[in-house]
Design a protein around this motif. Structure first.
Motif, PDB file in Angstrom:
ATOM      1  N   LYS A 238       0.828  -1.200   0.000  1.00 41.78           N
ATOM      2  CA  LYS A 238       0.000   0.000   0.000  1.00 41.78           C
ATOM      3  C   LYS A 238       0.868   1.257   0.000  1.00 41.78           C
ATOM      4  O   LYS A 238       0.555   2.255  -0.641  1.00 41.78           O
ATOM      5  N   TRP A 239       1.991   1.205   0.763  1.00 43.78           N
ATOM      6  CA  TRP A 239       2.919   2.337   0.749  1.00 43.78           C
ATOM      7  C   TRP A 239       3.483   2.525  -0.658  1.00 43.78           C
ATOM      8  O   TRP A 239       3.568   3.638  -1.166  1.00 43.78           O
ATOM      9  N   GLN A 240       3.867   1.417  -1.315  1.00 46.01           N
ATOM     10  CA  GLN A 240       4.433   1.502  -2.653  1.00 46.01           C
ATOM     11  C   GLN A 240       3.423   2.101  -3.629  1.00 46.01           C
ATOM     12  O   GLN A 240       3.760   2.898  -4.494  1.00 46.01           O
ATOM     13  N   GLN A 241       2.150   1.732  -3.482  1.00 46.44           N
ATOM     14  CA  GLN A 241       1.119   2.243  -4.381  1.00 46.44           C
ATOM     15  C   GLN A 241       0.953   3.756  -4.213  1.00 46.44           C
ATOM     16  O   GLN A 241       0.885   4.500  -5.188  1.00 46.44           O
ATOM     17  N   GLN A 242       0.916   4.224  -2.941  1.00 46.57           N
ATOM     18  CA  GLN A 242       0.775   5.657  -2.684  1.00 46.57           C
ATOM     19  C   GLN A 242       2.001   6.415  -3.179  1.00 46.57           C
ATOM     20  O   GLN A 242       1.903   7.480  -3.790  1.00 46.57           O
ATOM     21  N   ALA A 243       3.202   5.845  -2.896  1.00 46.01           N
ATOM     22  CA  ALA A 243       4.438   6.504  -3.304  1.00 46.01           C
ATOM     23  C   ALA A 243       4.550   6.578  -4.815  1.00 46.01           C
ATOM     24  O   ALA A 243       5.031   7.560  -5.371  1.00 46.01           O
ATOM     25  N   ALA A 244       4.080   5.525  -5.518  1.00 45.86           N
ATOM     26  CA  ALA A 244       4.153   5.520  -6.974  1.00 45.86           C
ATOM     27  C   ALA A 244       3.302   6.638  -7.567  1.00 45.86           C
ATOM     28  O   ALA A 244       3.680   7.301  -8.521  1.00 45.86           O
ATOM     29  N   GLN A 245       2.119   6.872  -6.971  1.00 44.19           N
ATOM     30  CA  GLN A 245       1.256   7.938  -7.465  1.00 44.19           C
ATOM     31  C   GLN A 245       1.924   9.304  -7.315  1.00 44.19           C
ATOM     32  O   GLN A 245       1.843  10.162  -8.193  1.00 44.19           O
ATOM     33  N   ILE A 246       2.602   9.510  -6.172  1.00 40.34           N
ATOM     34  CA  ILE A 246       3.267  10.795  -5.935  1.00 40.34           C
ATOM     35  C   ILE A 246       4.441  10.962  -6.900  1.00 40.34           C
ATOM     36  O   ILE A 246       4.650  12.038  -7.475  1.00 40.34           O
ATOM     37  N   SER A 247       5.232   9.911  -7.097  1.00 35.96           N
ATOM     38  CA  SER A 247       6.392   9.992  -7.988  1.00 35.96           C
ATOM     39  C   SER A 247       5.971  10.315  -9.417  1.00 35.96           C
ATOM     40  O   SER A 247       6.638  11.054 -10.126  1.00 35.96           O
ATOM     41  N   GLN A 248       4.831   9.739  -9.856  1.00 35.93           N
ATOM     42  CA  GLN A 248       4.350  10.005 -11.204  1.00 35.93           C
ATOM     43  C   GLN A 248       3.857  11.438 -11.361  1.00 35.93           C
ATOM     44  O   GLN A 248       3.935  12.017 -12.429  1.00 35.93           O
ATOM     45  N   GLN A 249       3.337  12.020 -10.277  1.00 35.88           N
ATOM     46  CA  GLN A 249       2.789  13.366 -10.339  1.00 35.88           C
ATOM     47  C   GLN A 249       3.880  14.426 -10.357  1.00 35.88           C
ATOM     48  O   GLN A 249       3.727  15.470 -10.972  1.00 35.88           O
ATOM     49  N   TYR A 250       4.999  14.155  -9.648  1.00 32.77           N
ATOM     50  CA  TYR A 250       6.058  15.157  -9.543  1.00 32.77           C
ATOM     51  C   TYR A 250       7.341  14.561 -10.120  1.00 32.77           C
ATOM     52  O   TYR A 250       7.951  13.684  -9.516  1.00 32.77           O
ATOM     53  N   ASP A 251       7.740  15.054 -11.306  1.00 36.69           N
ATOM     54  CA  ASP A 251       8.901  14.471 -11.974  1.00 36.69           C
ATOM     55  C   ASP A 251      10.218  14.874 -11.317  1.00 36.69           C
ATOM     56  O   ASP A 251      11.261  14.301 -11.606  1.00 36.69           O
ATOM     57  N   PHE A 252      10.180  15.890 -10.401  1.00 39.50           N
ATOM     58  CA  PHE A 252      11.433  16.303  -9.772  1.00 39.50           C
ATOM     59  C   PHE A 252      11.732  15.490  -8.515  1.00 39.50           C
ATOM     60  O   PHE A 252      12.711  15.769  -7.814  1.00 39.50           O
ATOM     61  N   ILE A 253      10.904  14.492  -8.211  1.00 40.03           N
ATOM     62  CA  ILE A 253      11.173  13.613  -7.068  1.00 40.03           C
ATOM     63  C   ILE A 253      12.013  12.446  -7.564  1.00 40.03           C
ATOM     64  O   ILE A 253      11.558  11.622  -8.353  1.00 40.03           O
ATOM     65  N   ASP A 254      13.277  12.386  -7.117  1.00 42.84           N
ATOM     66  CA  ASP A 254      14.170  11.293  -7.520  1.00 42.84           C
ATOM     67  C   ASP A 254      13.887  10.026  -6.745  1.00 42.84           C
ATOM     68  O   ASP A 254      14.228   8.935  -7.184  1.00 42.84           O
ATOM     69  N   GLY A 255      13.287  10.158  -5.565  1.00 37.00           N
ATOM     70  CA  GLY A 255      13.018   8.953  -4.789  1.00 37.00           C
ATOM     71  C   GLY A 255      12.220   9.270  -3.543  1.00 37.00           C
ATOM     72  O   GLY A 255      12.360  10.326  -2.928  1.00 37.00           O
TER      73      GLY A 255
END
Length: 725
Positions: A79-96
């Motif tokens: 569930k954490w991975q799913q939430q984190a994946a959504q955020i990473s896709q929304q903001y391209d300046f997040i490296d990790g």
């Protein structure tokens, strides 16, 4: 001298013009420098505000994730991975995005690609950064830290937000922000306007036409610098070089410069207002989203009733008020709801739940709290339940209301409900006890035959204790080999010959000699899963006994073995049967498996596959107790059934009962028309036997011929040829 006088005015005029031109050029150059300075200052201020907004927006996002950490169950990695994946896709300046546990080690990372080498990274390798993380345990809920290097990642900003469950520090949500990507749009926009911008955590060396100032943003010192591009300076220089045109157009240039400066100022001001409005709108939307998530977490999607989570919260809140009073909890379970889902589909099941909800709501007052507890269960909490009679009347009305037939999509349901309830004083109960007691009451209501009402009392605790004790004894009985098989013969009443036997398990107490029948322990064995090993033993023992009878010359005998739904669902039933008949070296056609009708309506696809595998071996299948469950022509057509066994409840009143007579005749005709064998069990009188034979039901089983007996007793009967006459 005269010549000089003639040109004196011209010279003075020339000199004046030259002086005026020089003075005007000097003043204009100074004004241009000031204009560039103001533009640089305004642009740098805008960039600073936008940069600050971007960082604060990211901090707000991770604080929000921290706040919903427990309620959204982000403790689960997927569930954490799913939430984190959504955020990473929304903001391209997040490296990790990283989950740093309370030992300051990176445990989870998103995305995994190119970041796998960071999993297990220990921040103890960086003492200054470790101190920052340790402060999250008590002093701060967040920090940001510019990282010049984290293994292979360059030019990043680490933002970490603590995650706590009450006061317990669980770890931190951390994100690596790529400053180059984050600032790319700012720097690009500034360059389009003619400026070169730099943002750094290190002091910036000065250069001509450059403005540098320091700002503290998110606890870090940042250095901002701006200078005009060579093109912008060149444009200004070209204008100044044309001093002849400058004299004629100085007012126009001054006015144009003023208008332009004023327009730029208004534009920047409007842009800043728009940014502020967007920020307020984003914050408002975030708050609405958070409120919606909280509401959805406490609401059942189908019925829109509060769910179990909301019900438990209410109990805690109400029980916190220690004013002396009684409270009541009612738990309602719809009987056989899973069968409706299986036979007619979840759409019909959902409509039934909605109609049941509507009926229950009609009886709920403003003082009661109704929720969908999950599945087919509803719960009602009543505060200050000062009258037991009122509660008893309510549960009886609920039972009657749910007995009334439902009409859904052309189907009519005569369903029922089981109800458990408890009334307890606030001083002697708790949320956990209330739920435990009402659940025990509902379970007992279902065990009493469903469509029942049961109020919790201390006797239920003793029943639960008895079940636990029985379960323990059951496990010991398997180890101590306390089970034996009895056998009841099947008779061809027309030829008066034994044709086969049915294996029936018995549990003999080694101390008292007491014999327990299957009804006393098989349901618990199925519920606990013990039936898997016990059933395997039954198959092995029955096959061994059948082999002995065949070796004694009774080759015509077949063996019927009862199989439970749990055995069908297991993966080794097919292999067990195949192994045993091959091991005993007799034909698989000598084995018949007796199944209850419940097997044909649960996990249908899997059960049908297993049955067909068994039939392919050569075994036959019989439906036991036909007519008492959910008799359906569908599974007679769908499943490879060879035999129907008429339940003894329809045989006992033959031939005097007109209803039983009609049912038995219909079942016999049905079997004959489908080419299926028919067996009547529970035959206890000569009249019953003669009636069944007259209806062309030749295979009989019951006490008229023999009770279930031990293998030795039945063997002696075979040897003595004790066929009744």
């Amino acid at each position: 001298m005269k010549r000089f006088s003639e040109f004196k005015s011209s010279i003075y005029a020339f000199i004046a013009c030259i002086l005026l031109t020089l003075i005007t050029s000097h003043l204009l150059n100074k004004k241009n420098d000031q204009t560039i300075f103001f533009e640089k200052s305004a642009k740098l201020k805008q960039i600073e505000e936008q940069f600050k907004f971007n960082l604060e927006q990211q901090l707000f996002l991770y604080q929000w994730m921290s706040n919903i950490w427990i309620s959204s169950d982000l403790t689960q990695a997927h569930k954490w991975q799913q939430q984190a994946a959504q955020i990473s896709q929304q903001y391209d300046f997040i490296d990790g995005l990283y989950w740093v546990n309370n030992k300051f080690v990176i445990e989870w990372v998103q995305p995994l690609i190119s970041n796998q080498n960071l999993i297990g990274y220990e921040f103890e390798n960086s003492s200054s950064l470790l101190q920052k993380f340790k402060k999250l345990e008590s002093e701060k809920s967040w920090f940001s830290y510019p990282l010049p290097n984290l293994k292979t990642i360059q030019d990043t900003l680490l933002i970490s937000v603590s995650v706590k469950d009450q006061d317990k520090f669980l770890g931190s949500m951390s994100a690596l922000i790529n400053l180059k990507k984050l600032n790319a749009s700012l720097i690009s926009s500034a360059y389009d306007d003619g400026f070169i911008v730099s943002i750094s955590v290190k002091p910036i060396s000065t250069a001509p036409h450059q403005i540098i100032f320091e700002r503290v943003i998110l606890d870090n010192q940042w250095y901002f610098s701006i200078m005009p591009t060579p093109k912008k300076l060149s444009n200004k220089a070209n204008t100044e070089a044309n001093w002849v045109l400058l004299v004629g157009f100085i007012l126009s240039l001054f006015f144009a410069s003023f208008v332009r400066f004023n327009k730029l100022t208004r534009r920047y001001s409007k842009h800043l207002n728009k940014v502020n409005q967007n920020l307020k709108l984003q914050i408002h939307k975030t708050q609405q989203t958070e409120e919606a998530l909280i509401k959805n977490a406490k609401t059942d999607v189908l019925t829109t009733l509060p769910n179990r989570f909301a019900f438990e919260e209410l109990l805690i809140e109400k029980l916190a008020n220690k004013i002396n009073r009684d409270v009541a909890v009612i738990l309602i379970g719809l009987d056989n709801f899973s069968d409706i889902n299986t036979l007619l589909g979840h759409k019909v099941g959902d409509q039934l739940l909605l109609k049941a909800t509507s009926r229950i709501q009609k009886l709920c007052t403003s003082d009661s709290f109704l929720c969908r507890f999950g599945g087919d269960e509803f719960a009602i909490f009543i505060d200050d339940a000062d009258c037991n009679i009122t509660i008893s009347r309510l549960v009886n009305r609920l039972l009657c209301l749910l007995e009334v037939k439902f009409k859904i999509d052309g189907y009519e349901f005569h369903t029922s409900a089981s109800i458990g309830f408890t009334i307890e004083n606030i001083a002697t109960t708790s949320e956990m006890l209330l739920l435990q007691h009402v659940d025990s009451a509902l379970t007992q209501a279902k065990r009493e035959g469903k469509n029942q009402i049961c109020r919790y009392n201390s006797h239920l605790d003793s029943l639960i204790a008895d079940r636990i004790s029985l379960l323990k004894s059951l496990r010991n009985a398997i180890q101590n080999q306390e089970f034996v098989l009895y056998y009841q013969p099947k008779i061809n009443y027309k030829t008066k010959k034994y044709i086969g036997v049915e294996a029936l398990i018995r549990w003999i107490n080694p101390t008292t000699g007491e014999i327990k029948t299957p009804d006393e322990f098989i349901p618990l064995a199925e519920e606990s899963g013990i039936i898997i090993n016990l059933g395997k033993w039954i198959i092995e023992t029955a096959c061994q006994q059948l082999k002995l009878w065949h070796e004694m010359g009774f080759n015509h005998l077949t063996m019927a073995i009862n199989i439970s739904g749990r055995q069908i669902e297991s993966d080794d039933l097919y292999q067990t049967i195949r192994t045993e008949y091959l091991k005993q070296n007799f034909s698989a056609a000598c084995l018949q498996l007796e199944l209850t009708e419940q097997v044909f309506i649960e996990n249908v696809k899997h059960n049908e596959s297993v049955m067909r595998q068994i039939v392919d071996l050569g075994c036959s299948l019989a439906i036991d107790d036909f007519g008492v469950g959910y008799s359906s022509l569908t599974y007679l057509k769908q499943f490879p059934v060879d035999t129907l066994k008429i339940d003894k409840s329809f045989v006992q009143q033959l031939p005097s009962s007109a209803d039983d007579l009609a049912i038995v005749e219909a079942v016999i005709d049905l079997a004959h028309n489908l080419g299926i064998d028919i067996i009547a069990e529970g035959v206890e009188s000569q009249a019953q036997a003669e009636f069944l034979l007259a209806k062309d039901c030749k295979i009989l089983q019951g006490y008229l011929f023999s009770k279930p007996v031990s293998a030795d007793t039945l063997t002696q009967a075979f040897l003595n040829d004790e066929n009744w006459s």
